[in-house]
Design an enzyme around this catalytic site. Structure first.
Site, PDB file in Angstrom:
ATOM      1  CG  HIS A 278      -2.069  -1.129   1.302  1.00  0.00           C
ATOM      2  ND1 HIS A 278      -2.563  -1.694   0.018  1.00  0.00           N
ATOM      3  CD2 HIS A 278      -2.031  -2.451   2.108  1.00  0.00           C
ATOM      4  CE1 HIS A 278      -3.368  -2.721   0.451  1.00  0.00           C
ATOM      5  NE2 HIS A 278      -3.019  -3.038   1.696  1.00  0.00           N
ATOM      6  CG  ASP A 329      -5.098  -6.612  -0.157  1.00  0.00           C
ATOM      7  OD1 ASP A 329      -4.921  -7.227   0.614  1.00  0.00           O
ATOM      8  OD2 ASP A 329      -4.904  -5.153   0.019  1.00  0.00           O
TER       9      ASP A 329
HETATM   10 ZN   LIG Z   1      -2.954  -6.943   2.807  1.00  0.00          ZN
END
Ligand SMILES: [Zn+2]
Length: 463
Positions: A278, A329
């Site tokens: 991220h 993810d």
């Molecule tokens: Zn993750």
């Protein structure tokens, strides 16, 4: 390296220097490329690609069990639904997962990944223990199920058992619904050791470690787990969630006086073995420093959009020479084409411009992002993948000449068409991993059985 004894011929293949014609691809018994030769003649009897060939895409971030949650959290429970309210739902779901259901979910997920053209996955695996928090008799039980599912489906895997200790900064006591995740550096290293003895590393399998986040791991524990990892596995991959949420950045500043990425760069030798997953909320200084570190920013665009995380400054980061890769993810989508499209579209929407992620040397964002995601994804896996070149794994995709976005186009726009256009079926026809054809004409040999078992697992979890 064993001698090449297997071969495949492509009229067009994307090599490190771009599209080349008449490419003979040769590999050996253990699935390693030995020669990749453009401008070749096709030997008699060799299999020919039914369209252009590109390297297989690494998926650098996966929580396999979350595949079964896709679509279940798309309703408003409060006017302030956020990542954090989603996480509560996810924890309730995680509490129900068992060895059998995890095996069946992961197997189906990996079949889906292969069909979508992901040929490697990095599994950020954090559900370790039984629902009451006690370790299974085999401490590595759940991680082993995931590794086995990958082998069975035929996808390369980097298994990253997660170190999770605290509920927040300043060593906050873990919550009851986090007890399935908990380890100390020593118990986590023991888990990895058990796993690696039962399922040794090979050409398709590697181990690393994932300190969950700076919220969940202390600085001392992070140092200890890296030291232990180095002793047993050398310079293995290290993945960490970082700066996904504004509240996380604020809590880090309050606890340490530093932003999370800044803190990490100050204290640890963050280099190309690291994948910062991220890294959404970074300032200009962190962006420049992270870009020059060699670490990979692990971007998970469909999940970040789904969770309302924010937008990573990909334009500035790429222009500073930063390394990126992509991951699915939470698996609301399992398709690298969607991840790359959203990477560019996020920038277009913010800047009200087009072709934002093109560069001075590559005018087509799809081509630039495809190459960048191969390179960053390969670094994140810690495995020799990401290109069609001798010494790397024999992993590639065949785009379908019969697809209107491929057969109807000149080669300059094949990747643009694949990434930006959504017209019916995927342009990815065949998928090879370690030189083995695991998807043939869009079908995986195990898909019917895998789907049946996945649906039964889902019924059990939701019942
Ligand atoms: Zn993750």
């Amino acid at each position: 390296m064993n001698a090449a004894n297997r071969a495949f011929f492509a009229d067009h293949a994307r090599l490190a220097d771009g599209w080349r014609q008449d490419v003979l691809i040769e590999w050996n018994d253990d699935g390693t490329l030995v020669r990749v030769t453009p401008d070749s003649a096709a030997p008699a009897g060799v299999e020919r690609a039914k369209g252009p060939v590109v390297p297989g895409m690494p998926n650098l971030h996966s929580h396999a069990f979350q595949r079964a949650m896709a679509g279940l959290t798309e309703y408003r429970a409060s006017v302030a639904d956020t990542f954090w309210s989603w996480r509560d739902l996810m924890y309730r779901f995680a509490a129900r997962i068992g060895p059998e259901s995890l095996a069946d979910i992961a197997h189906w997920l990996y079949v889906e990944m292969l069909k979508a053209g992901y040929t490697s996955v990095c599994e950020f695996h954090y559900v370790h223990h039984a629902p009451d928090g006690a370790p299974y008799a085999n401490r590595a039980e759940l991680a082993e199920r995931v590794v086995d599912a990958a082998e069975r489906a035929g996808i390369g895997i980097t298994m990253l058992p997660v170190l999770y200790e605290y509920s927040g900064f300043n060593k906050g006591a873990p919550r009851e619904d986090q007890r399935r995740f908990l380890n100390t550096p020593d118990t986590l290293l023991a888990l990895i050791d058990t796993l690696a003895r039962a399922r040794p590393e090979n050409g398709a399998r590697r181990y690393g470690v994932a300190p969950h986040s700076l919220r969940a791991v202390s600085g001392e524990s992070l140092a200890a787990v890296l030291e232990g990892l180095d002793a047993h596995f050398g310079h293995a991959p290290v993945h960490i969630h970082v700066a996904e949420q504004v509240a996380e950045v604020e809590a880090c500043v309050a606890a340490t006086g530093h932003r999370p990425v800044e803190w990490l760069l100050e204290r640890f030798n963050v280099d190309e073995r690291w994948c910062l997953v991220h890294a959404t909320h970074i300032d200009a200084n962190e962006c420049a420093r992270l870009a020059s570190s060699g670490a990979v920013a692990g971007l998970c665009l469909t999940t970040e959009a789904n969770l309302g995380d924010g937008v990573f400054p990909s334009h500035d980061y790429l222009d500073a020479g930063g390394r990126i890769g992509i991951g699915s993810d939470s698996h609301v989508g399992v398709d690298w084409r969607s991840e790359l499209r959203l990477l560019e579209y996020g920038q277009r929407l913010c800047r009200r411009q087009r072709n934002v992620l093109a560069s001075a040397t590559q005018s087509r964002p799809a081509d630039r992002l495809f190459d960048a995601a191969l390179d960053g994804g390969a670094h994140a896996t810690g495995r020799p993948v990401g290109a069609l070149a001798p010494g790397l794994r024999a992993d590639w995709l065949v785009l379908d000449d019969a697809h209107p976005g491929i057969g109807g186009h000149a080669r300059e726009t094949w990747l643009s068409s694949a990434v930006f256009c959504e017209h019916g079926e995927s342009p990815i026809r065949d998928v090879f991993v370690s030189g083995r054809k695991v998807v043939d004409a869009r079908r995986h040999a195990q898909e019917d059985e895998a789907l049946t078992r996945y649906r039964a697992a889902l019924r059990g979890l939701l019942g």
